[in-house]
Design a protein around this motif. Structure first.
Motif, PDB file in Angstrom:
ATOM      1  N   GLY A   1      13.886  -9.723  -6.682  1.00  9.71           N
ATOM      2  CA  GLY A   1      13.838  -8.449  -5.976  1.00  9.71           C
ATOM      3  C   GLY A   1      15.172  -8.147  -5.320  1.00  9.71           C
ATOM      4  O   GLY A   1      15.721  -8.988  -4.605  1.00  9.71           O
TER       5      GLY A   1
ATOM      6  N   GLU B   1      14.387 -12.287   3.064  1.00 10.77           N
ATOM      7  CA  GLU B   1      13.166 -12.518   3.825  1.00 10.77           C
ATOM      8  C   GLU B   1      13.314 -13.724   4.745  1.00 10.77           C
ATOM      9  O   GLU B   1      13.804 -14.780   4.367  1.00 10.77           O
TER      10      GLU B   1
ATOM     11  N   ARG C   1       9.973  -0.886   3.271  1.00 13.39           N
ATOM     12  CA  ARG C   1       9.340  -2.116   3.753  1.00 13.39           C
ATOM     13  C   ARG C   1      10.408  -2.973   4.423  1.00 13.39           C
ATOM     14  O   ARG C   1      11.470  -3.214   3.879  1.00 13.39           O
TER      15      ARG C   1
ATOM     16  N   SER D   1      14.498  -6.496   1.904  1.00 10.32           N
ATOM     17  CA  SER D   1      13.363  -7.226   2.476  1.00 10.32           C
ATOM     18  C   SER D   1      12.913  -8.370   1.576  1.00 10.32           C
ATOM     19  O   SER D   1      12.310  -9.338   2.051  1.00 10.32           O
ATOM     20  N   ASP D   2      13.203  -8.281   0.277  1.00 14.39           N
ATOM     21  CA  ASP D   2      12.893  -9.369  -0.649  1.00 14.39           C
ATOM     22  C   ASP D   2      14.013 -10.408  -0.680  1.00 14.39           C
ATOM     23  O   ASP D   2      13.760 -11.619  -0.667  1.00 14.39           O
TER      24      ASP D   2
ATOM     25  N   ASP E   1      15.727  -5.375  -3.282  1.00 11.95           N
ATOM     26  CA  ASP E   1      15.589  -4.727  -1.983  1.00 11.95           C
ATOM     27  C   ASP E   1      15.795  -5.753  -0.879  1.00 11.95           C
ATOM     28  O   ASP E   1      15.387  -6.910  -0.993  1.00 11.95           O
TER      29      ASP E   1
ATOM     30  N   THR F   1      11.394 -13.536 -11.512  1.00 12.79           N
ATOM     31  CA  THR F   1      11.370 -12.208 -10.913  1.00 12.79           C
ATOM     32  C   THR F   1      12.278 -12.197  -9.693  1.00 12.79           C
ATOM     33  O   THR F   1      12.118 -13.011  -8.787  1.00 12.79           O
TER      34      THR F   1
ATOM     35  N   PRO G   1      10.003  -1.855  -7.892  1.00 17.28           N
ATOM     36  CA  PRO G   1       8.935  -2.657  -7.263  1.00 17.28           C
ATOM     37  C   PRO G   1       7.604  -1.914  -7.302  1.00 17.28           C
ATOM     38  O   PRO G   1       7.551  -0.705  -7.090  1.00 17.28           O
TER      39      PRO G   1
ATOM     40  N   LYS H   1       9.649  -6.060   6.558  1.00 16.03           N
ATOM     41  CA  LYS H   1       9.349  -7.487   6.430  1.00 16.03           C
ATOM     42  C   LYS H   1       7.834  -7.705   6.455  1.00 16.03           C
ATOM     43  O   LYS H   1       7.074  -6.845   6.900  1.00 16.03           O
ATOM     44  N   TYR H   2       7.433  -8.870   5.955  1.00 14.08           N
ATOM     45  CA  TYR H   2       6.051  -9.329   6.083  1.00 14.08           C
ATOM     46  C   TYR H   2       5.961 -10.182   7.343  1.00 14.08           C
ATOM     47  O   TYR H   2       6.855 -10.988   7.627  1.00 14.08           O
TER      48      TYR H   2
ATOM     49  N   GLU I   1      -0.248  -1.157   0.906  1.00 10.56           N
ATOM     50  CA  GLU I   1       1.115  -1.161   0.375  1.00 10.56           C
ATOM     51  C   GLU I   1       1.296  -0.146  -0.745  1.00 10.56           C
ATOM     52  O   GLU I   1       2.315   0.561  -0.802  1.00 10.56           O
TER      53      GLU I   1
END
Length: 709
Positions: A333, A341, A520, A337-338, A335, A331, A316, A522-523, A506
């Protein structure tokens, strides 16, 4: 409890390279990937996405399972017999790059410097090797699919085409300097001379810099060759120079012929397409990533009339798309968190825990064991232990393997079962003995450019800054200086492992995140409604620093992370301002970091001289003095440090294949480097009397030099 089985379960998760799973065929059968694969999402959603007919980028940090997904996808494609697949391990090609021979030519008459020529030829040889390996893997795949039986022969005979693919592979692999390459190399040589003269005229400057596009990241995950941050690379930072250079390199390879042969292969055999898997793409430094994409991936993807589809594994934040349109590729992810989410942290964790439980339970079952037989369930329930494994590993399978290995040594080997306390201790040991020491050892003993050491040093200082902020918040909560009644029921050890920053920061955390100091989480939005990112420190780091990881239970604490005391953006900006400045590569003028946005708006043109290009540079006075005191006589290349560190930690004689599975390189590379280390008196290497295999162990001299203090 079966000690041997548990040990092998841990080893199967620790192994870097998918080929190493063959070591477990006697326990789990002849198709280890089939037996062990667990998709990160229900319904095998990740696998199905990779198997789609689109070009796919799969993103994840080291150990998140990218190679395993590729192996499973290839296995499915072979069963379907509708496509031809080829797998290329890009990093393994780079690992041996410095060991290739470069033809000697008379450079002085051509007006090309040795640095320019060597840098160019190394890259050209590497790119040719990638293309050659792709053609070779394609040819092998054809044989496995017995395409001769279904060959139409209208355009070309099967053996003729295979011979043509082999000839093309030989041509691109045997790189030589061509006449159309000379002008751009002369231009780069002149730019190098001008740069050297400019830097000499500014010897009073106190800054040594890194490319702004990768900030604090390059040191830990860049390529392996010594010129990775050379002036040649920096010259290619100029957009026009790079574009001219990459176009010249592209012309060196016969892509029209290659694509014609691939299209002939598909049409004559009745196959749908060629699917090419490129693994460890992000191990390349930024310059090499660009060339790799622009010279190899883009032509394959954009000029093949949908006949070639790419599957590319990357880290990432370290992806260069070039002329590949990101909106037209998938794409994914890996991880957590991706993948999981969600608006609620608790919902994200529930989804992540489901994968943790499925992965571990399935791994034990594949080896004929029941995970619950190894857990102390009279004092802890299964869900609590799974949650602790998730928090200790960030859901990274390889870290789970390392934790299980430590738990094997600490608990299972002593006929003691695993509990929550032992997982916390294992996480602390993994952090202190592996993650933290690796950084320190590289800075003291790695033979590498100064910029790498400086960058890694700044990362360690950034981490100290974050930990100190967490400690300050903890103290202020305890002393009731902040938060009012919100924190009143937390007791004497409030959780301070998470913090929030603005999204613009970031990139600053990319290297710490890729090396698992933090992750990371979360957003979300802060109390003012602004977008922020929640980061969490590694559990082992928190245990080492005696901080409480997590967040309080209860609905009233669902917004715990976004309390204003956990907002670290200002502290991080203050740290960066003390460590960085913006410097022009032409006039040498330094601008304050506060001007970053305005300078960036004008594409980094210097507002002082209006000619040079600015970049963020790291201030290095004190640290440069420290580095100058280091003993270069005992410095080793990073891969050699990894080899001796693995031998020292494992504390046993090991085969090259065993070492390579733990440090993510090839056994051939390990074999060559252990021979070199033996000549230096750092490794004993001899054939084992029991199994006849060559094995290595560190010497007392090695231990006293690199590990005892």
């Amino acid at each position: 409890m079966n000690l041997d089985k548990f040990s092998k379960i841990a080893e199967s998760l620790r192994a870097y390279r998918r080929a190493e799973l063959k070591d477990f065929e006697s326990e789990i059968g002849s198709k280890p990937v089939e037996a062990l694969y667990v998709d990160p999402l229900p319904g095998e959603a990740v696998l199905k996405s990779v198997l789609s007919s689109n070009t796919t980028f799969i993103l994840g940090r080291k150990g998140t399972g990218k190679s395993t997904v590729f192996a499973k996808a290839q296995s499915v494609l072979r069963e379907q017999k509708k496509v031809i697949s080829a797998y290329i391990d890009v990093k393994s090609i780079y690992d041996v790059l410095n060991e290739v021979g470069i033809p000697d030519i008379e450079l002085e008459k051509l007006g090309i410097s040795v640095v320019t020529y060597r840098s160019h030829m190394l890259r050209k040889i590497m790119l040719g090797k990638v293309i050659s390996d792709l053609l070779e893997e394609t040819s092998k795949s054809c044989d496995k699919l017995t395409l001769l039986d279904r060959w139409s022969g209208k355009k070309k005979q099967y053996e003729d085409l295979k011979s043509s693919l082999a000839d093309l592979g030989d041509r691109v692999k045997n790189a030589k300097l061509e006449s159309h390459e000379i002008p751009i190399l002369q231009k780069i040589t002149n730019q190098l001379k001008n740069r050297a003269q400019s830097e000499k005229s500014h010897t009073n400057s106190q800054a040594i810099g890194l490319n702004a596009s990768v900030s604090l990241e390059k040191a830990s995950v860049g390529g392996n060759f010594e010129n990775s941050l050379s002036d040649f690379d920096r010259t290619l930072d100029d957009k026009d120079t790079y574009q001219e250079y990459s176009d010249v390199v592209l012309r060196s390879f016969p892509f029209n012929e290659i694509l014609d042969e691939i299209q002939t292969l598909l049409s004559e055999s009745g196959m749908l397409r060629l699917v090419a898997f490129f693994d460890d793409f992000s191990e390349l430094n930024f310059t090499d990533q660009r060339l790799f994409v622009d010279v190899i991936l883009s032509p394959l993807n954009n000029s093949s009339n949908e006949n070639v589809k790419l599957k590319i594994a990357a880290y990432p934040g370290r992806v260069y798309y070039g002329k590949i349109d990101p909106s037209k590729v998938d794409t994914i992810g890996l991880d957590f968190s991706d993948l999981y989410e969600s608006n609620e942290v608790q919902e994200m964790e529930r989804s992540a825990l489901d994968y943790t439980k499925r992965l571990l339970s399935h791994r034990f079952t594949a080896f004929g064991e029941n995970i619950e037989d190894y857990l102390e369930l009279n004092t802890n329930n299964l869900d609590d232990i799974i949650k602790m494994m998730f928090r200790a590993s960030f859901n990274v399978p390889r870290i789970m393997g390392h934790l299980l290995h430590i738990l094997f040594l600490d608990r299972i080997s002593k006929d003691q079962k695993i509990n929550l306390t032992s997982i916390r201790l294992a996480s602390k040991k993994y952090y202190e003995n592996t993650i933290s020491k690796y950084f320190d050892r590289l800075n003291r003993f790695a033979l590498e450019p100064f910029e790498n050491k400086l960058d890694r040093y700044n990362q360690s200082q950034l981490l100290k800054c974050i930990v100190e902020e967490c400690r300050t918040v903890r103290r202020r909560i305890i002393e009731k200086e902040i938060g009012g009644n919100y924190f009143s029921n937390l007791g004497g050890n409030p959780q301070t492992s998470h913090f929030i920053v603005s999204p613009e920061l970031e990139d600053v955390f990319a290297s710490l995140e890729s090396n698992f100091f933090l992750s990371r989480y979360k957003y979300t939005r802060d109390k003012s409604g602004s977008d922020v990112i929640v980061y969490a420190l590694f559990l082992g780091l928190c245990e080492s620093e005696r901080m409480n990881w997590g967040y309080p239970e209860g609905r009233e604490y669902r917004n715990y992370f976004v309390q204003r005391c956990f907002e670290f953006s200002r502290a991080i900006h203050q740290f960066l301002s003390s460590k960085q400045t913006i410097k022009c590569n032409s006039c040498g003028h330094c601008h304050p970091m506060e001007m970053k946005q305005s300078i960036e708006l004008f594409k980094w043109k210097c507002p002082e001289c209006m000619e040079g290009t600015c970049r963020i540079v790291n201030l290095s006075d004190d640290f440069q003095e420290e580095v100058e005191k280091l003993d270069r006589e005992i410095m080793l290349e990073p891969v050699e440090l990894e080899i001796i560190a693995t031998l020292n930690y494992e504390d046993k004689k090991m085969r090259a294949g065993e070492i390579s599975s733990l440090i993510d390189t090839t056994h051939q590379m390990v074999g060559r480097r252990t021979s070199k280390l033996q000549e230096m008196g750092l490794v004993n290497k001899e054939r084992d009397n029991n199994d006849g295999k060559m094995k290595s162990e560190v010497t007392e001299q090695c231990k006293s030099t690199y590990f005892n203090n």
